[in-house]
Design an enzyme around this catalytic site. Structure first.
Site, PDB file in Angstrom:
ATOM      1  N   ARG A 176      17.816   0.765  -2.830  1.00 14.03           N
ATOM      2  CA  ARG A 176      17.765   1.474  -1.547  1.00 14.03           C
ATOM      3  C   ARG A 176      19.080   1.208  -0.853  1.00 14.03           C
ATOM      4  NH1 ARG A 176      12.837   1.678   2.743  1.00 14.03           N
ATOM      5  NH2 ARG A 176      12.203   3.139   1.135  1.00 14.03           N
TER       6      ARG A 176
ATOM      7  N   HIS B 135      15.025  10.784  -1.194  1.00 15.35           N
ATOM      8  CA  HIS B 135      13.944   9.800  -1.378  1.00 15.35           C
ATOM      9  C   HIS B 135      13.025  10.307  -2.500  1.00 15.35           C
ATOM     10  CE1 HIS B 135      11.534   6.421  -0.668  1.00 15.35           C
ATOM     11  NE2 HIS B 135      11.054   6.671   0.537  1.00 15.35           N
TER      12      HIS B 135
ATOM     13  N   ASP C  11       8.231  13.661   9.224  1.00 17.02           N
ATOM     14  CA  ASP C  11       8.792  12.314   9.050  1.00 17.02           C
ATOM     15  C   ASP C  11       9.380  11.899  10.396  1.00 17.02           C
ATOM     16  OD1 ASP C  11       9.833   9.947   8.019  1.00 17.02           O
ATOM     17  OD2 ASP C  11      11.540  10.907   7.019  1.00 17.02           O
TER      18      ASP C  11
ATOM     19  N   CYS D 103       5.489  10.387   5.187  1.00 24.18           N
ATOM     20  CA  CYS D 103       5.860   9.331   4.237  1.00 24.18           C
ATOM     21  C   CYS D 103       5.619   7.941   4.805  1.00 24.18           C
ATOM     22  CB  CYS D 103       7.320   9.493   3.830  1.00 24.18           C
ATOM     23  SG  CYS D 103       8.455   9.344   5.223  1.00 24.18           S
TER      24      CYS D 103
HETATM   25  N1   CP Z   1       7.804   5.625   2.792  1.00 26.66           N
HETATM   26  C1   CP Z   1       8.629   4.579   2.542  1.00 26.66           C
HETATM   27  O1   CP Z   1       9.581   4.652   1.769  1.00 26.66           O
HETATM   28  O2   CP Z   1       8.278   3.435   3.179  1.00 26.66           O
HETATM   29  P1   CP Z   1       9.128   2.076   3.235  1.00 26.66           P
HETATM   30  O3   CP Z   1      10.392   2.371   3.980  1.00 26.66           O
HETATM   31  O4   CP Z   1       8.245   1.088   3.937  1.00 26.66           O
HETATM   32  O5   CP Z   1       9.433   1.656   1.823  1.00 26.66           O
HETATM   33  N1  NVA Z   2      13.638   9.282   6.720  1.00 26.85           N
HETATM   34  C1  NVA Z   2      13.208   7.900   6.797  1.00 26.85           C
HETATM   35  C2  NVA Z   2      12.268   7.581   5.685  1.00 26.85           C
HETATM   36  C3  NVA Z   2      11.721   6.182   5.672  1.00 26.85           C
HETATM   37  C4  NVA Z   2      10.813   5.933   4.518  1.00 26.85           C
HETATM   38  C5  NVA Z   2      14.430   6.993   6.781  1.00 26.85           C
HETATM   39  O1  NVA Z   2      15.371   7.271   6.022  1.00 26.85           O
HETATM   40  O2  NVA Z   2      14.448   6.001   7.527  1.00 26.85           O
END
Ligand code: CP
Ligand code: NVA
Length: 301
Positions: A100, A127, A218, A258
């Site tokens: 990530r 994602h 989201d 999500c």
């Molecule tokens: N939806 C999602 O990716 O959650 P986290 O950021 O908690 O991993």
């Molecule tokens: N769009 C959000 C998703 C988190 C799972 C972010 O990037 O923070």
């Protein structure tokens, strides 16, 4: 070898196999093969995570492997050593490198340097693991994906981009509605359309959700956007998913997110915690989807 930095890195055949394996291994009593026996998977995080980290760790364990979760504070990508060197090191010990990252280009550099599959656990652009879980959820909920209609209302962010590609690859129509200046990148829309995807851009959220099988939103303030929080909350207010908006989609439409969610901002508590919300099923499917994805990637090697 396949790197999965975005959903489109999977061929339609691989995508179908991921969804089929996820559904099959999810059955009670299913024998999940120990495809990672004696092997480790590196999970590198430059940003916080609850679902992604724990679901992926658990997926690795149930495939017989050992997850090694590390924070960027320990590794120092491009500070202690280059992203390429970090990737080479982790690939020496691990069967898969999952990360990530703040900047998608770091993942691209890691993928170029590592000789094991690299999986995107969220970047500023994409994602894919979330989108795979969402396809699994929609497949279960709607009984199939082909010809179904997904409405995404809100920020044209990483989650929206991966959903757009996921819809295109699985034969779903997607309608995107975002405030001016916050739309999903043109490149994503064109890329999905070039794959044969039906992608519509509709300014009015009430119009966008009409006829949708699912309404997805989201956060308005993604990780990394915190400095713009006030401006974003003002711009996005008319795109809140409330009972009126969900009702405009029709009586059967489900609500998706999500997570993490912000009740009273992108969604009301009534919708998020209401009977049409499938967000907890999405959470559960994160593990099933990423397990099948890792299974397909290591099976191929
Ligand atoms: N939806 C999602 O990716 O959650 P986290 O950021 O908690 O991993
Ligand atoms: N769009 C959000 C998703 C988190 C799972 C972010 O990037 O923070």
């Amino acid at each position: 070898m396949t790197d999965v930095l975005e959903v489109v890195d999977l061929t339609p055949v691989q995508l179908r196999r991921v969804l089929a394996l996820a559904a099959s291994w999810k059955q009670p009593g299913a024998a999940v093969p120990r495809l990672l026996a004696g092997r480790s998977v590196a999970l590198l995080f430059e940003k916080p995570s609850a679902r992604t980290r724990v679901s992926t760790e658990h997926a690795v364990v149930t495939l017989g492997g050992h997850p090694v979760a590390i924070r960027d504070e320990e590794v120092g990508v491009d500070r202690r050593e280059t992203a390429e060197d970090v990737a080479r090191v982790l690939a020496t010990y691990c069967a898969v490198l999952a990360a990530r990252v703040r900047d998608h280009r770091v993942l691209e550099r890691m993928a170029a340097a590592a000789d094991v599959p690299v999986v995107n656990l969220l970047s500023d652009r994409a994602h894919p693991c979330q989108a795979l879980a969402d396809l699994l959820t929609l497949q279960e909920q709607l009984g199939g994906l082909e010809g179904r209609r997904l409405a995404y209302v809100g920020d044209g962010n990483n989650v929206a981009a991966s959903l757009t590609y996921a819809a295109a690859l699985s034969g779903m129509e997607i309608v995107l509605s975002s405030p001016p200046g916050y739309e999903v990148d043109d490149e994503v829309v064109e890329g999905a359309r070039n794959l044969g995807g039906q992608v519509e851009l509709v300014a009015d959220p009430l119009e966008a959700v009409s006829g949708a099988d699912a309404v997805y939103t989201d956060t308005w303030v993604s990780m990394g956007d915190e400095h713009e929080a006030d401006a974003r909350r003002a711009a996005f207010a008319p795109w809140q998913v409330d009972a009126r908006l969900l009702d405009a989609a029709g009586p059967e439409a489900v609500f998706m997110h999500c997570l993490p969610a912000h009740r009273g901002q992108e969604v009301t508590a009534e919708v998020l915690d209401g009977p049409r919300s499938v967000v907890w099923r999405q959470v559960d499917n994160r593990m099933h989807a990423v397990r099948a994805l890792i299974g397909v990637l290591v099976e191929e090697r």
